[in-house]
Design a protein around this motif. Structure first.
Motif, PDB file in Angstrom:
ATOM      1  N   SER A 159      32.756  16.576  67.448  1.00 45.31           N
ATOM      2  CA  SER A 159      32.687  15.169  67.296  1.00 45.31           C
ATOM      3  C   SER A 159      31.400  14.989  66.677  1.00 45.31           C
ATOM      4  CB  SER A 159      32.785  14.267  68.502  1.00 45.31           C
ATOM      5  OG  SER A 159      32.248  13.125  68.558  1.00 45.31           O
ATOM      6  N   PHE A 160      31.104  13.904  65.783  1.00 43.06           N
ATOM      7  CA  PHE A 160      29.742  13.380  65.360  1.00 43.06           C
ATOM      8  C   PHE A 160      28.675  13.245  66.533  1.00 43.06           C
ATOM      9  CE2 PHE A 160      30.879  12.028  60.760  1.00 43.06           C
ATOM     10  CZ  PHE A 160      30.816  13.426  60.264  1.00 43.06           C
ATOM     11  N   ALA A 161      27.528  13.638  66.280  1.00 39.67           N
ATOM     12  CA  ALA A 161      26.498  13.192  67.421  1.00 39.67           C
ATOM     13  C   ALA A 161      26.285  11.577  67.179  1.00 39.67           C
ATOM     14  CB  ALA A 161      25.233  14.201  67.307  1.00 39.67           C
ATOM     15  N   GLY A 162      25.438  11.192  68.088  1.00 34.88           N
ATOM     16  CA  GLY A 162      25.044   9.839  67.863  1.00 34.88           C
ATOM     17  C   GLY A 162      26.310   8.802  68.003  1.00 34.88           C
ATOM     18  N   PRO A 163      25.789   7.636  67.471  1.00 36.54           N
ATOM     19  CA  PRO A 163      26.725   6.540  67.767  1.00 36.54           C
ATOM     20  C   PRO A 163      28.197   6.532  67.019  1.00 36.54           C
ATOM     21  CG  PRO A 163      24.553   5.664  67.107  1.00 36.54           C
ATOM     22  CD  PRO A 163      24.642   7.169  67.065  1.00 36.54           C
ATOM     23  N   SER A 164      28.176   7.443  66.293  1.00 39.73           N
ATOM     24  CA  SER A 164      29.642   7.453  65.451  1.00 39.73           C
ATOM     25  C   SER A 164      30.518   8.226  66.505  1.00 39.73           C
ATOM     26  CB  SER A 164      29.353   8.407  64.085  1.00 39.73           C
ATOM     27  OG  SER A 164      28.400   7.666  63.235  1.00 39.73           O
ATOM     28  N   GLY A 165      29.996   8.964  67.212  1.00 36.36           N
ATOM     29  CA  GLY A 165      30.949   9.619  67.882  1.00 36.36           C
ATOM     30  C   GLY A 165      31.475   9.140  69.508  1.00 36.36           C
ATOM     31  N   LEU A 166      30.510   8.134  69.614  1.00 35.87           N
ATOM     32  CA  LEU A 166      30.973   7.309  71.080  1.00 35.87           C
ATOM     33  C   LEU A 166      32.094   6.918  71.472  1.00 35.87           C
ATOM     34  CD1 LEU A 166      27.217   5.620  71.470  1.00 35.87           C
ATOM     35  CD2 LEU A 166      28.370   7.810  72.645  1.00 35.87           C
ATOM     36  N   PRO A 167      32.922   6.163  70.649  1.00 31.40           N
ATOM     37  CA  PRO A 167      34.393   5.499  70.938  1.00 31.40           C
ATOM     38  C   PRO A 167      35.079   6.669  71.463  1.00 31.40           C
ATOM     39  CG  PRO A 167      33.579   4.554  68.845  1.00 31.40           C
ATOM     40  CD  PRO A 167      32.579   5.743  69.075  1.00 31.40           C
ATOM     41  N   ALA A 168      35.243   7.708  70.654  1.00 34.89           N
ATOM     42  CA  ALA A 168      36.135   8.847  71.207  1.00 34.89           C
ATOM     43  C   ALA A 168      35.724   9.356  72.609  1.00 34.89           C
ATOM     44  CB  ALA A 168      36.239  10.100  70.274  1.00 34.89           C
ATOM     45  N   LYS A 169      34.411   9.574  72.765  1.00 33.45           N
ATOM     46  CA  LYS A 169      33.868  10.042  74.256  1.00 33.45           C
ATOM     47  C   LYS A 169      34.316   8.992  75.240  1.00 33.45           C
ATOM     48  CE  LYS A 169      30.354  12.931  72.237  1.00 33.45           C
ATOM     49  NZ  LYS A 169      29.554  12.588  71.253  1.00 33.45           N
ATOM     50  N   PHE A 170      34.092   7.589  74.765  1.00 30.41           N
ATOM     51  CA  PHE A 170      34.571   6.526  75.656  1.00 30.41           C
ATOM     52  C   PHE A 170      36.137   6.542  76.026  1.00 30.41           C
ATOM     53  CE2 PHE A 170      35.617   1.879  75.908  1.00 30.41           C
ATOM     54  CZ  PHE A 170      35.279   1.767  76.981  1.00 30.41           C
ATOM     55  N   GLY A 171      36.678   6.940  74.947  1.00 39.78           N
ATOM     56  CA  GLY A 171      38.109   6.916  75.327  1.00 39.78           C
ATOM     57  C   GLY A 171      38.589   8.100  76.356  1.00 39.78           C
ATOM     58  N   LYS A 172      37.948   9.180  75.887  1.00 45.57           N
ATOM     59  CA  LYS A 172      38.181  10.181  76.966  1.00 45.57           C
ATOM     60  C   LYS A 172      37.901   9.807  78.521  1.00 45.57           C
ATOM     61  CE  LYS A 172      37.301  15.015  78.534  1.00 45.57           C
ATOM     62  NZ  LYS A 172      36.578  16.350  78.226  1.00 45.57           N
ATOM     63  N   GLU A 173      36.835   9.039  78.583  1.00 45.40           N
ATOM     64  CA  GLU A 173      36.347   8.660  79.921  1.00 45.40           C
ATOM     65  C   GLU A 173      37.564   7.694  80.350  1.00 45.40           C
ATOM     66  OE1 GLU A 173      33.092   5.733  81.236  1.00 45.40           O
ATOM     67  OE2 GLU A 173      32.266   7.900  81.192  1.00 45.40           O
ATOM     68  N   LYS A 174      38.234   6.986  79.608  1.00 47.53           N
ATOM     69  CA  LYS A 174      39.010   5.724  80.055  1.00 47.53           C
ATOM     70  C   LYS A 174      40.592   6.478  80.125  1.00 47.53           C
ATOM     71  CE  LYS A 174      38.112   2.375  80.566  1.00 47.53           C
ATOM     72  NZ  LYS A 174      37.479   1.802  81.667  1.00 47.53           N
ATOM     73  N   GLY A 175      40.744   7.791  79.524  1.00 46.63           N
ATOM     74  CA  GLY A 175      42.049   8.475  79.800  1.00 46.63           C
ATOM     75  C   GLY A 175      42.801   8.161  78.708  1.00 46.63           C
ATOM     76  N   PHE A 176      42.542   7.837  77.534  1.00 45.07           N
ATOM     77  CA  PHE A 176      43.322   7.787  76.476  1.00 45.07           C
ATOM     78  C   PHE A 176      43.955   9.183  76.052  1.00 45.07           C
ATOM     79  CE2 PHE A 176      41.342   3.573  76.002  1.00 45.07           C
ATOM     80  CZ  PHE A 176      42.504   2.871  76.031  1.00 45.07           C
TER      81      PHE A 176
END
Length: 333
Positions: A42-59
């Motif tokens: 995943s891209f570092a920084g802001p560009s990679g955040l939605p996917a990391k957020f999605g992992k936390e949310k269980g998607f």
């Protein structure tokens, strides 16, 4: 293109081809609970955040995936070698590498494809005309950030000889270079534009997508081998990836709090950043062939690319989630 720009690409492709010769069959592994293991660069920084957020949310787990995130420093090499199964990549690197026979496929766009880059000026730069004679941060040499910087300058009558272009890196290093006075202006991502505005370190001069609205900046890639052997896994990943981005955009207060925990900026700064980027957060998996051609033509025009490649064999849209797939992906856990 100068020899200095050609050699790194040629060397990278040579390494990729060598790795491919020894690559083993890439079959999906499973955890003891039956989840399919995926390593995702995943891209570092802001560009990679939605996917990391999605992992936390269980998607991703919802799609039967156990995803391990690593940083996408060399996405083409990582995917080609089999060290990762899927990666974020800047579009031009993926197209050029695949055009030179790297065994990769572009399987979707990222959640946003218009360059989320902003040219900001420090205290001694009031407007674009003030950039003559100044030092300007360009991110990484040869990157899309440099393309945007040079194009914005050219469109405002400023030649490369009028300025000093300095590679500063992206995100925090770019901000630090402006704050310390190493550069007078810089190309940069949010939330650092909003941070500069809130602290008085700098102010917005130009939005990149106003100048290059069809320049394509981000794709998801996988190896040809992995895609052929695991088509359902690729589709499951893309479904989870885009459902994560959709949920993040639809629940911005929740996503803002997650982003703050990762980047450490004030809540009002992150809120401002999200508002500014709303127009380019499109969540469209499709890869626009005409945009890829426009992107390559601009690259060639500025000396970053010699050949405009036919992307019909590089892009494979058979793994894209449908609107129904995304709607049926469920809500966050």
């Amino acid at each position: 293109m100068s020899h200095s720009r050609r050699k790194p690409v040629a060397a990278a492709v040579a390494v990729v081809l060598a790795l491919t010769m020894t690559a083993c069959t890439q079959e999906a592994e499973r955890t003891s609970s039956g989840l399919i293991k995926i390593t995702y660069a995943s891209f570092a920084g802001p560009s990679g955040l939605p996917a990391k957020f999605g992992k936390e949310k269980g998607f991703f787990e919802e799609q039967g995936l156990d995803v391990t995130f690593v940083e996408a420093q060399d996405p083409v090499g990582l995917v080609s070698s089999g060290d990762v199964q899927i990666a974020d990549s800047d579009t031009t690197s993926a197209v050029i590498a695949a055009g030179k026979s790297a065994p990769i496929k572009i399987v979707s766009s990222m959640y946003r494809t218009k360059g989320p880059f902003y040219l900001i000026g420090g205290k001694n730069v009031r407007d674009l005309a003030d950039l003559k004679g100044k030092r300007i941060g360009i991110g990484r040499k040869g990157s899309g950030m440099e393309v945007y910087t040079r194009y914005i300058l050219r469109e405002n009558g400023i030649s490369e000889s009028d300025v000093t272009l300095i590679p500063t890196g992206a995100y925090q290093p770019a901000y630090a270079a402006l704050e310390s006075g190493q550069v007078d202006a810089t190309i940069i991502h949010e939330p650092f534009v909003s941070l500069a505005e809130s602290t008085g370190v700098g102010h917005l001069l130009a939005k990149g997508w106003d100048y290059l609205p069809t320049f394509h900046t981000g794709v998801e890639i996988t190896s040809t081998r992995f895609a052929e052997q695991n088509p359902d896994v690729v589709k499951k990943f893309l479904t989870a990836y885009f459902r994560s981005a959709i949920y993040a955009k639809e629940h911005q207060d929740e996503f803002r709090d997650f982003a703050i925990s990762q980047i450490k900026v004030p809540a009002e700064v992150q809120a401002s950043a999200l508002r500014r980027e709303e127009p380019i957060w499109e969540n469209r998996p499709e890869v626009d062939a005409s945009a890829l051609r426009d992107t390559q033509e601009i690259q060639r025009e500025l000396g970053f690319q010699d050949t405009v490649y036919d992307t019909s064999e590089i892009v494979d849209d058979t793994y894209l989630p449908s609107a129904g797939d995304l709607a049926a992906a469920g809500s966050a856990r």
